[in-house]
Design an enzyme around this catalytic site. Structure first.
Site: not given
Lengths: 638, 638
Positions: A129, A256, A308, A324, A326, A401-402
């Site tokens: 990441h 994903h 995901e 999700e 996001c 993250c969201c």
């Protein structure tokens, strides 16, 4: 290389919201959500982590903590771009100071790989990441620079981008890899547009072109050297990160879902800026597969909690839905970009659908709690089993993250409403408020008065500084079967005149010209494609852009047993949910008697039906009044 | 302490099958399945593992490999008990020789904890499976002794049981623990009955009484010392193994479903033998919860793949169903035991349901492949995602509990057909074949001629050696709405005469007396309880004890979209599946047109329905003709 976009979005800084659906939410985002999120970043150590004081034995910063700060900075920047706030700006500046100090002498910047996994840079492109975090920081930098004119973070990120450019690329001695979680691609295009530094666009292009070239870059990464996150090898990891084949050959959306949404957005960005027709063609194909075969009725995407991921065509489980927040946001990004290139209402339709359903379901009405998953069906007992997240929105997440993602979306929502071309103003979304638009060499103020999405009437006042000829292009949503438009009281033909979901009004506009749009929004019974096995024999209610759902608190337990006839009249009843007046839908329906079932689980069909009133509310508002069963798809009555 | 069972099962050795549904399957089990399984044990190293030659670096034997051999020996023993087979007997003797040699001087016997985790005995009662393996070996020992009169394994297991008895118990210095996977309890009762050694019954009683006493034994086991298997602590592990509270206080079936089934069977055994009324009462409560709220329409049990658990009342997902073959088998064990105590047809109903559906679905028609999970709905694409097992039956499993379990059940099926009391012969199941029964001091031969379950007519010929007065007690299944009985051509009243699902015919029986039973078995449309959210608005077809399903190969793809009217006539059409003539059910139904959906995923309801013939086959036979969609619950038509 030529820019092939047809439209340019009007900046959120030129758009204001007033007294409407979104004004309320954006204000709450500014006043409640942003402070809460700052506090969460602070108390969870995410801000202090920038001090790089981590030592062995301390709790480890997560590999994507950088991006949590970044998205919050970006959200705060947008907020500051429309609403001055000295306290907030000070908080942002302080975090930016920390970030600046955290930057290494060569430009590298990453918490985890400078502390916990020092010296392990770029050893785990698949799941490390680093490029993802870099991308979010770039977006934050551009946003803050554009909002407040401050260059510190922008310069930090240019240094980092320059360093990344020196490490990655097709040239000998550089790494021919790319980030496992796409994000840096679209961010580099933003950085390029903010700085005019074409190296950044070229680097974005490199990442896009290199992705999925076989043998896959990741196959060279050594499993035992990977620091940070890893995922099991029991599934197709290259597919999970959309690197299983070159992007121009990909025709189905896989892997994903958030990665996918960010990647496709970056692809459109690069295609747009470079005039890359083959890349744009791939985007169209992926869009079709995504929206015609793999998208929830809410605009949620990603069917499987495991990894995901997208799964396969028409596989859209409701209770097990991942969807999700996001991912729905990334769909808004993708749709918005496609819309600028294609001028086609089908993109705005999906953008609107996601915004009003799968995106804002991600935050509670009071702005304090968040959904990570946006299931379309919930049972309070079920959420205690099998790895589901809890039924209620949460204050924060370990993988957070969201919450900042929805904050940055809401704070920048203005940019999604209008676009312009040389002689056109496109109105994509109907929201109460004003906009200042440059078109045909003139400055035009547009005012929208509307109670949309609760009602379908929109009054647009057009105020050019001086009279000017241009086209006002109004979206006629695909969900609307009957629309009418009047200009200064005079009806104009919509149907013959509308093209790809828009109706174009060309005239010499004068100050005070009034356009009245009326979008009829009866309650519709929706069916889904016969291959969506989860929804066969079931109906979803929709009104305008809003998908409705039924909740236990309005209908009693066992809502799965409610049955809605294919025909029967609906009524709308205005009721408050918290401080908001909401049109509830009610309809005559049926459910089975529960008496006669004592001690039995199965029997030959014999239970009589009893008439009941079914009450439905907008899906995005579910779980604002306590926990209970919820579902969107209602069994169709015999 | 007094035995409180009302009935005694007639041994499988006195029952033979001829020309019918089961004769075919039992023969295939003997001729195909048993050799295949021996071969699998051999080639996977499970038999050689008894030589205890494992050394570091070798592939590790699994902690429950012992039980795989044991269940195969048990199955082989039953088979030898009815059909001599020198080759098979030699194989059994050879394995038993290895087992005998593997026994330690103090009586201990376990592959894993004598090789891989030497010196770590009893450190992981929670998941180490030592007592579980011991139990299966005891069952094998008793079965082989009873079948062939050979004592070697019996003596080995008595030595082991004596050793276990010296280690576990309430006395000071002994371990007050019990096995994480119940099994030894019911096995010790078998060993007690075979040897008359009351210590074994007392030890079983101790394990039952100690289980779940708080603080829980497992809370004292040190995590870091646990050898063998461990499971995450993120769920209630004590509940997973039914040790969260004392058994007499448990009222809902929770945790791992196979553990539950074996445990409840052991509880009935102990209650039966000791006259323990409070324990029996707990069994009744658990039975009610299990069969009235947590059982699939197939007799499958255990809703959740995760930890193979029960979840909550009425939670019976179809596609995600776990419903392990072993769990359905354990339900047969539990039901059969309850039936002996209670003389109530409701137990026989569930026993029959599980046998004809959730159990034999676990083996392919050719006897060569096995299901571990028995889902009630399948999609060939779905089974590639989210940790599901493949759609088709497999040759073998790493965790290979199911194949030998179904083999031992089929080889001993005879024991489930009849029971006797002093002056009664109970007929629980209708199968073509003969039985030799001791009742009222006489030997009676019973002959059943029937094509059950394909047809509901059964002719029973009663042949006592000399005329004798006793009761012939025939089960009238709960699924049957209309039954008739004739004795020597003379009709007797069934309804007024039947009690708890049985009709009793008392008379002085003579050689050749003919009882004709007719059970009407029309096709029934079943509904499930309104709280089973997965089945609301859906119908399952059932005929007699057989649950039907629809498969893609008979109905085309997208079978979820088929709709079955609440009323319409069915026809039965006899068609072959492999070598077996099977009544297919056909009915008029509907499905939506697929034209008009191009490029669309959702739309306002408008798709017309088209009439189709729906074809259904018995559920247990699904996936014998290739892979495709399958489902039991069919959407009810408007």
């Amino acid at each position: 290389m030529a820019n092939i976009s047809s439209l340019t979005p009007v900046s959120y800084r030129n758009v204001s919201f007033k007294d409407g659906f979104w004004a309320k939410r954006i204000e709450k985002n500014r006043k409640v959500t942003l402070p809460i999120e700052y506090n969460a970043l602070k108390t969870t150590g995410r801000i202090d982590a920038w001090k790089l004081k981590w030592k062995k034995g301390d709790p480890e910063p997560h590999i994507f903590w950088d991006s949590d700060s970044a998205k919050w900075i970006e959200a705060a920047a947008y907020s500051l771009g429309t609403h001055a706030n000295a306290k907030l700006e000070k908080q942002v500046d302080e975090v930016i100071d920390l970030i600046e100090k955290a930057q290494q002498s060569d430009g590298y910047l990453n918490i985890y790989f400078t502390t916990v996994a020092k010296g392990e840079r770029w050893t785990n492109l698949m799941y490390g990441h680093e490029l993802y975090c870099a991308g979010h920081l770039m977006e934050a930098a551009v946003a803050y620079f554009e909002a407040r004119g401050k260059r510190k973070l922008l310069e930090v990120m240019c240094r980092y981008a320059n360093y990344i450019d020196s490490v990655f690329g097709p040239e000998k001695g550089k790494i021919r890899g790319y980030g496992g979680h796409p994000e840096v691609e679209l961010a580099l295009v933003k950085l390029y547009k903010a700085t005019d530094e074409s190296r950044y666009l070229k680097l974005a292009e490199f990442f896009i072109n290199e992705r999925g070239v076989q043998p896959c870059y990741y196959d060279q990464e050594k499993e035992e050297e990977r620091k940070g996150m890893t995922l099991p090898q029991t599934f197709d990891r290259n597919k999970n990160i959309q690197a299983h084949k070159p992007l121009r050959e990909q025709e189905t959306v896989v892997g994903h879902s958030v990665r996918a949404g960010y990647l496709y957005s970056g692809m459109v960005d690069v295609a747009m800026e470079t005039g890359d027709v083959s890349l744009m063609q791939a985007c169209r194909k992926l869009w079709s597969n995504l929206t015609e075969k793999r998208m929830y009725v809410t605009g949620g995407i990603g069917s499987s909690r495991q990894f995901e991921e997208f799964t396969f065509d028409y596989d859209l489980p409701n209770e097990e839905a991942y969807a999700e927040t996001c991912a729905a946001i990334s769909l808004v990004f993708f749709a918005h970009r496609m819309l600028q290139v294609e001028k086609d209402g089908k993109y705005a339709d999906v953008m609107e659908l996601a915004l009003y359903n799968g995106v804002i379901s991600g935050v509670s009405q009071d702005g304090k709690r968040f959904f990570y998953e946006n299931r379309l069906m919930a049972h309070p007992e079920r959420t205690k089993f099998g790895g589901q997240k809890p039924i209620e929105r949460q204050k924060w997440f370990g993988c957070a993250c969201c919450p900042p993602n929805i904050a940055r979306l809401l704070a920048s929502l203005g940019q999604y409403i209008y676009s312009v071309s040389k002689k056109e103003i496109y109105v994509h979304l109907y929201v109460a408020g004003k906009a200042k638009v440059e078109v045909a060499g003139e400055t035009v103020t547009l005012k929208q008065q509307t109670n949309y999405p609760w009602e379908g009437a929109v009054a647009l006042t057009v105020n050019p500084k001086v009279e000017a000829v241009f086209a006002l292009v109004l979206r006629i949503p695909a969900w609307c079967r009957k629309a009418s438009v009047k200009v200064n009281g005079k009806r104009i033909v919509v149907n013959g005149n509308s093209k790809k979901g828009y109706v174009k009004i060309v005239r010499s506009w004068r100050r005070g010209d009034l356009v009245e749009l009326n979008l009829e929004m009866p309650i519709e019974r929706m069916e889904s494609h016969p291959s969506v096995r989860h929804n066969c024999g079931a109906i979803a209610l929709k009104r305008g852009p809003l998908v409705y759902c039924i909740e236990e608190m309005d209908n009693g337990a066992d809502i799965a047993d409610l049955r809605l006839p294919r025909k029967s009249r609906f009524s709308l009843v205005s009721k408050k949910i918290s401080d908001e007046k909401v049109p509830f839908v009610t309809a005559t329906g049926y459910r089975r008697e529960r008496s006669g079932w004592k001690g039995k689980l199965y029997q030959p069909i014999q239970t009589p039906l009893r008439e009941v009133r079914i009450k439905a509310i907008p899906y995005f508002l579910w779980n604002n009044r306590g926990n209970g069963e919820m579902r969107i798809w209602i069994t169709e009555a015999r």
